[in-house]
Scaffold this motif. Sequence first.
Motif, PDB file in Angstrom:
ATOM      1  N   SER A 161       0.832  -1.205   0.000  1.00 60.96           N
ATOM      2  CA  SER A 161       0.000   0.000   0.000  1.00 60.96           C
ATOM      3  C   SER A 161       0.865   1.253   0.000  1.00 60.96           C
ATOM      4  O   SER A 161       1.862   1.345   0.713  1.00 60.96           O
ATOM      5  CB  SER A 161      -0.911   0.008   1.232  1.00 60.96           C
ATOM      6  N   LYS A 162       0.457   2.212  -0.803  1.00 56.64           N
ATOM      7  CA  LYS A 162       1.086   3.537  -0.853  1.00 56.64           C
ATOM      8  C   LYS A 162       0.028   4.471  -1.420  1.00 56.64           C
ATOM      9  O   LYS A 162      -0.167   4.537  -2.633  1.00 56.64           O
ATOM     10  CB  LYS A 162       2.337   3.521  -1.725  1.00 56.64           C
ATOM     11  N   ILE A 196      -0.208 -10.930   3.380  1.00 58.64           N
ATOM     12  CA  ILE A 196       0.722 -10.030   4.047  1.00 58.64           C
ATOM     13  C   ILE A 196       0.494  -8.621   3.517  1.00 58.64           C
ATOM     14  O   ILE A 196       0.499  -8.387   2.300  1.00 58.64           O
ATOM     15  CB  ILE A 196       2.181 -10.458   3.827  1.00 58.64           C
ATOM     16  N   SER A 197       0.275  -7.688   4.426  1.00 61.31           N
ATOM     17  CA  SER A 197       0.071  -6.291   4.063  1.00 61.31           C
ATOM     18  C   SER A 197       1.334  -5.503   4.384  1.00 61.31           C
ATOM     19  O   SER A 197       1.783  -5.468   5.530  1.00 61.31           O
ATOM     20  CB  SER A 197      -1.120  -5.713   4.833  1.00 61.31           C
ATOM     21  N   LEU A 198       1.900  -4.882   3.366  1.00 57.86           N
ATOM     22  CA  LEU A 198       3.084  -4.046   3.530  1.00 57.86           C
ATOM     23  C   LEU A 198       2.676  -2.584   3.369  1.00 57.86           C
ATOM     24  O   LEU A 198       2.255  -2.162   2.284  1.00 57.86           O
ATOM     25  CB  LEU A 198       4.155  -4.414   2.499  1.00 57.86           C
ATOM     26  N   CYS A 199       2.794  -1.821   4.439  1.00 58.54           N
ATOM     27  CA  CYS A 199       2.460  -0.395   4.413  1.00 58.54           C
ATOM     28  C   CYS A 199       3.722   0.408   4.136  1.00 58.54           C
ATOM     29  O   CYS A 199       4.715   0.264   4.851  1.00 58.54           O
ATOM     30  CB  CYS A 199       1.847   0.034   5.741  1.00 58.54           C
ATOM     31  N   THR A 200       3.674   1.251   3.122  1.00 58.20           N
ATOM     32  CA  THR A 200       4.813   2.099   2.797  1.00 58.20           C
ATOM     33  C   THR A 200       4.387   3.563   2.898  1.00 58.20           C
ATOM     34  O   THR A 200       3.235   3.870   3.173  1.00 58.20           O
ATOM     35  CB  THR A 200       5.363   1.782   1.396  1.00 58.20           C
ATOM     36  N   ASP A 201       5.321   4.447   2.700  1.00 50.03           N
ATOM     37  CA  ASP A 201       5.088   5.874   2.915  1.00 50.03           C
ATOM     38  C   ASP A 201       4.493   6.553   1.679  1.00 50.03           C
ATOM     39  O   ASP A 201       5.126   6.564   0.622  1.00 50.03           O
ATOM     40  CB  ASP A 201       6.423   6.535   3.260  1.00 50.03           C
ATOM     41  N   PRO A 202       3.248   7.116   1.774  1.00 52.35           N
ATOM     42  CA  PRO A 202       2.336   7.090   2.916  1.00 52.35           C
ATOM     43  C   PRO A 202       1.239   6.040   2.718  1.00 52.35           C
ATOM     44  O   PRO A 202       0.921   5.666   1.589  1.00 52.35           O
ATOM     45  CB  PRO A 202       1.725   8.485   2.872  1.00 52.35           C
ATOM     46  N   THR A 203       0.650   5.582   3.811  1.00 50.62           N
ATOM     47  CA  THR A 203      -0.542   4.728   3.752  1.00 50.62           C
ATOM     48  C   THR A 203      -1.602   5.402   4.617  1.00 50.62           C
ATOM     49  O   THR A 203      -1.506   5.387   5.839  1.00 50.62           O
ATOM     50  CB  THR A 203      -0.241   3.310   4.270  1.00 50.62           C
ATOM     51  N   THR A 204      -2.573   6.009   3.966  1.00 49.28           N
ATOM     52  CA  THR A 204      -3.536   6.837   4.690  1.00 49.28           C
ATOM     53  C   THR A 204      -4.954   6.658   4.152  1.00 49.28           C
ATOM     54  O   THR A 204      -5.183   5.971   3.163  1.00 49.28           O
ATOM     55  CB  THR A 204      -3.160   8.330   4.589  1.00 49.28           C
ATOM     56  N   PRO A 222      10.612   1.343   7.561  1.00 46.40           N
ATOM     57  CA  PRO A 222      10.920   2.335   8.599  1.00 46.40           C
ATOM     58  C   PRO A 222      10.469   3.744   8.213  1.00 46.40           C
ATOM     59  O   PRO A 222      10.603   4.156   7.058  1.00 46.40           O
ATOM     60  CB  PRO A 222      12.441   2.269   8.715  1.00 46.40           C
ATOM     61  N   GLY A 223       9.923   4.453   9.187  1.00 43.55           N
ATOM     62  CA  GLY A 223       9.591   5.861   8.988  1.00 43.55           C
ATOM     63  C   GLY A 223       8.375   6.160   8.156  1.00 43.55           C
ATOM     64  O   GLY A 223       8.063   7.327   7.905  1.00 43.55           O
ATOM     65  N   ALA A 224       7.649   5.128   7.706  1.00 41.68           N
ATOM     66  CA  ALA A 224       6.490   5.358   6.846  1.00 41.68           C
ATOM     67  C   ALA A 224       5.379   6.087   7.599  1.00 41.68           C
ATOM     68  O   ALA A 224       5.161   5.857   8.786  1.00 41.68           O
ATOM     69  CB  ALA A 224       5.972   4.026   6.308  1.00 41.68           C
ATOM     70  N   LEU A 225       4.677   6.966   6.905  1.00 46.92           N
ATOM     71  CA  LEU A 225       3.507   7.630   7.466  1.00 46.92           C
ATOM     72  C   LEU A 225       2.316   6.703   7.327  1.00 46.92           C
ATOM     73  O   LEU A 225       1.952   6.302   6.217  1.00 46.92           O
ATOM     74  CB  LEU A 225       3.245   8.946   6.738  1.00 46.92           C
ATOM     75  N   ILE A 226       1.694   6.354   8.441  1.00 50.89           N
ATOM     76  CA  ILE A 226       0.548   5.447   8.438  1.00 50.89           C
ATOM     77  C   ILE A 226      -0.543   6.049   9.320  1.00 50.89           C
ATOM     78  O   ILE A 226      -0.316   6.334  10.498  1.00 50.89           O
ATOM     79  CB  ILE A 226       0.923   4.053   8.972  1.00 50.89           C
ATOM     80  N   GLN A 247       1.975   8.893  14.056  1.00 53.14           N
ATOM     81  CA  GLN A 247       1.641   8.279  12.771  1.00 53.14           C
ATOM     82  C   GLN A 247       2.848   7.768  11.985  1.00 53.14           C
ATOM     83  O   GLN A 247       2.713   7.386  10.826  1.00 53.14           O
ATOM     84  CB  GLN A 247       0.821   9.241  11.895  1.00 53.14           C
ATOM     85  N   THR A 248       4.014   7.728  12.587  1.00 52.46           N
ATOM     86  CA  THR A 248       5.124   7.042  11.938  1.00 52.46           C
ATOM     87  C   THR A 248       4.954   5.539  12.144  1.00 52.46           C
ATOM     88  O   THR A 248       4.222   5.100  13.040  1.00 52.46           O
ATOM     89  CB  THR A 248       6.479   7.471  12.519  1.00 52.46           C
ATOM     90  N   ALA A 249       5.627   4.749  11.336  1.00 50.61           N
ATOM     91  CA  ALA A 249       5.539   3.292  11.468  1.00 50.61           C
ATOM     92  C   ALA A 249       5.932   2.847  12.869  1.00 50.61           C
ATOM     93  O   ALA A 249       5.316   1.943  13.450  1.00 50.61           O
ATOM     94  CB  ALA A 249       6.423   2.619  10.427  1.00 50.61           C
ATOM     95  N   GLU A 250       6.949   3.501  13.420  1.00 53.44           N
ATOM     96  CA  GLU A 250       7.427   3.131  14.746  1.00 53.44           C
ATOM     97  C   GLU A 250       6.366   3.406  15.813  1.00 53.44           C
ATOM     98  O   GLU A 250       6.162   2.595  16.729  1.00 53.44           O
ATOM     99  CB  GLU A 250       8.709   3.915  15.056  1.00 53.44           C
ATOM    100  N   PHE A 251       5.672   4.533  15.699  1.00 54.14           N
ATOM    101  CA  PHE A 251       4.598   4.882  16.637  1.00 54.14           C
ATOM    102  C   PHE A 251       3.433   3.903  16.495  1.00 54.14           C
ATOM    103  O   PHE A 251       2.870   3.431  17.486  1.00 54.14           O
ATOM    104  CB  PHE A 251       4.131   6.315  16.362  1.00 54.14           C
ATOM    105  N   VAL A 252       3.077   3.591  15.256  1.00 53.23           N
ATOM    106  CA  VAL A 252       1.958   2.679  14.989  1.00 53.23           C
ATOM    107  C   VAL A 252       2.264   1.282  15.513  1.00 53.23           C
ATOM    108  O   VAL A 252       1.399   0.618  16.099  1.00 53.23           O
ATOM    109  CB  VAL A 252       1.652   2.642  13.473  1.00 53.23           C
TER     110      VAL A 252
END
Length: 285
Positions: A161-162, A196-204, A222-226, A247-252
Amino acid sequence: MPWFKRTEKNIITKTEDKKDVPKGLWHQTPTGKLLDYQELVSNNYVSQEDNYHVKIGSKEYFEILFDDNNFKEIDKDVAPKDPLKFIDKKKYADRLKATQKKTKLKDALRTAVGRSKGKEIVISCMDFAFIGGSMGSVVGEKICRAIDHAIKKKLPFLLISKSGGARMMESAISLMQMAKTSAKLTLLAREKLPYISLCTDPTTGGVTASFAMLGDINISEPGALIGFAGPRIIKDTTGKDLPKDFQTAEFVKEHGFLDFIVHRNELKDRINLYIDLVLNRAVRK
């Protein structure tokens, strides 16, 4: 002396047209790092200086994930229409034609079938270059067809997803894709085939609110906006300051919406490892 005077006749190349470095040879990251483009490509479009994952599209992800970049694209001729005759600043139909010409894409998602580490897999990947990776009727339809193919061939399914969310030019038709794709994923689950769902920057937006968060395993770079709505809208609505790295990948991941964060150089190995574990088959090295 005339050569000391800046007259129109003296200037061969206009100042605004001058470039110190030919376009495409260098890339600058958000942190200001200037990267040699060829080195960036050889490192899967990841900056070795600051680990920044440069935004890439389906072409690059297919190169990374499929063995020897060998795959077969399916449903590639499915193209969008303009059932609502939408007009904003310009006709939606005209914008579609212009975007298709510029990007060489039919719409914001491509699906391909091929081998990854020797085993067949179905991969659908969104392209942000096509109207912000927005989800319209074609994106929903191609995801559903990809799932049908995975079920028919008994193959695992990966969706990258992007996206900025639903495509407003298709209104309710776009929003319907959320329910449509979610329902189709239920059929995949019934067949006990991994998704498998791969979220990349951005996934909104509506993408996050549907198929992007429904994986058997949800992963991200890493660091993707989600997120769903953007940080500014959330702050204005709640009237509160947002947490650091919101909303960074790390926060999510910290709040339970992701299973893993995977470096792009490890994507192929890790995705195949997850599939092997879900299907209880021998792990491939």
